[in-house]
Design a protein around this motif. Structure first.
Motif, PDB file in Angstrom:
ATOM      1  N   ASN A   1      -1.432  -7.820  -6.654  1.00 11.75           N
ATOM      2  CA  ASN A   1      -1.985  -7.627  -5.733  1.00 11.75           C
ATOM      3  C   ASN A   1      -3.155  -8.128  -5.439  1.00 11.75           C
TER       4      ASN A   1
ATOM      5  N   ARG B   1      -8.169  -2.931   3.945  1.00 12.03           N
ATOM      6  CA  ARG B   1      -7.424  -2.548   3.788  1.00 12.03           C
ATOM      7  C   ARG B   1      -7.277  -0.771   3.595  1.00 12.03           C
TER       8      ARG B   1
ATOM      9  N   THR C   1       3.871  -2.353   6.545  1.00 14.57           N
ATOM     10  CA  THR C   1       3.929  -1.325   7.126  1.00 14.57           C
ATOM     11  C   THR C   1       1.496  -0.705   7.266  1.00 14.57           C
ATOM     12  N   MET C   2       0.981  -1.977   7.591  1.00 11.53           N
ATOM     13  CA  MET C   2       0.393  -2.368   7.983  1.00 11.53           C
ATOM     14  C   MET C   2      -0.078  -2.803   9.236  1.00 11.53           C
TER      15      MET C   2
ATOM     16  N   ARG D   1      -5.440   1.000   6.802  1.00 12.96           N
ATOM     17  CA  ARG D   1      -4.267   0.725   6.780  1.00 12.96           C
ATOM     18  C   ARG D   1      -2.885   0.700   6.044  1.00 12.96           C
ATOM     19  N   TRP D   2      -4.189  -0.203   4.534  1.00  8.18           N
ATOM     20  CA  TRP D   2      -3.372  -0.498   2.833  1.00  8.18           C
ATOM     21  C   TRP D   2      -2.490   0.826   2.362  1.00  8.18           C
ATOM     22  N   LYS D   3      -2.269   0.589   1.859  1.00  4.75           N
ATOM     23  CA  LYS D   3      -1.952   2.139   0.985  1.00  4.75           C
ATOM     24  C   LYS D   3      -1.384   1.908  -0.392  1.00  4.75           C
TER      25      LYS D   3
ATOM     26  N   TYR E   1       4.584  -8.274  -1.475  1.00  4.03           N
ATOM     27  CA  TYR E   1       3.299  -8.861   0.001  1.00  4.03           C
ATOM     28  C   TYR E   1       3.617  -8.426   1.482  1.00  4.03           C
TER      29      TYR E   1
ATOM     30  N   THR F   1       8.303   3.701   3.401  1.00  3.48           N
ATOM     31  CA  THR F   1       6.591   3.034   3.291  1.00  3.48           C
ATOM     32  C   THR F   1       6.890   1.654   1.848  1.00  3.48           C
TER      33      THR F   1
ATOM     34  N   ILE G   1      -5.582 -10.138   2.703  1.00  2.37           N
ATOM     35  CA  ILE G   1      -6.106  -9.243   3.533  1.00  2.37           C
ATOM     36  C   ILE G   1      -7.582  -8.853   3.278  1.00  2.37           C
TER      37      ILE G   1
ATOM     38  N   TYR H   1       4.015  -4.268   2.816  1.00  4.62           N
ATOM     39  CA  TYR H   1       2.463  -3.969   2.691  1.00  4.62           C
ATOM     40  C   TYR H   1       2.040  -4.656   4.368  1.00  4.62           C
ATOM     41  N   LEU H   2       2.488  -6.167   4.481  1.00  6.93           N
ATOM     42  CA  LEU H   2       2.223  -6.582   6.001  1.00  6.93           C
ATOM     43  C   LEU H   2       2.960  -5.877   6.774  1.00  6.93           C
TER      44      LEU H   2
END
Length: 173
Positions: A105, A119, A72-73, A122-124, A66, A29, A113, A69-70
């Motif tokens: 962030n 978020r 993994t999302m 999907r977002w950790k 970013y 991740t 997002i 993040y994208l």
């Protein structure tokens, strides 16, 4: 393996409990962007790239953050680290290296997002997790997002997405 994103072992951000270094592939991740391989679908048919340069004067890490993040999302279970692949960054240039996760962030939350439900689902955030992958996945997997998903983000009128459209028009005419 053919994941959406492949990361060499030295670039993996490991959690405190590291898996055995004999594990070939790990679902991850978090990683360093010093050397990554992106499946062509992620390059041309996703929203992971290009890197956003909106905070480069503060830290170049925001742009890679970013993208991580994208990835993994929108490509869950398709970002792999390979401990058996080595890479060395012998030197690096000087660049802004600020680290303030809350500040970094902010644009992601407010401009990239914006939907809190997306978020939440999907977002950790910035976490380091690794899960050994004992079985090779089929090489026929595709990683392209549906065009309507891409458009639902890229066509938003925010500073983030406006800049992404500008960069894309320069490098992907």
């Amino acid at each position: 393996w053919r994941p959406a994103v492949a990361v060499p072992g030295a670039a993996i951000h490991f959690p405190q409990v590291k898996p055995p270094n004999t594990t070939e592939a790990l679902l991850i991740t978090s990683y360093d962007a010093m050397a990554n391989a992106f499946h062509r679908d992620v390059v041309f048919d996703s929203i992971v790239l290009p890197y956003w340069d909106g905070q480069d004067s503060f830290s170049w890490w925001s742009s890679q953050l970013y993208s991580i993040y994208l990835a993994t999302m929108f490509h869950p279970n398709e970002v792999y680290g390979f401990q058996t692949v080595g890479v060395i960054n012998g030197a690096r240039g000087k660049y802004p290296m600020g680290w303030n996760l809350e500040y970094m962030n902010e644009p992601f939350i407010n401009e990239c997002i914006r939907d809190p439900a997306v978020r939440a689902e999907r977002w950790k955030g910035f976490v380091s997790e690794t899960v050994p992958q004992p079985v090779v996945q089929p090489s026929t997997r595709q990683h392209a997002l549906k065009q309507e998903v891409i458009d639902s983000y890229v066509k938003q009128n925010t500073k983030y997405w406006n800049r992404i459209r500008e960069i894309r028009s320069e490098v992907m005419p």
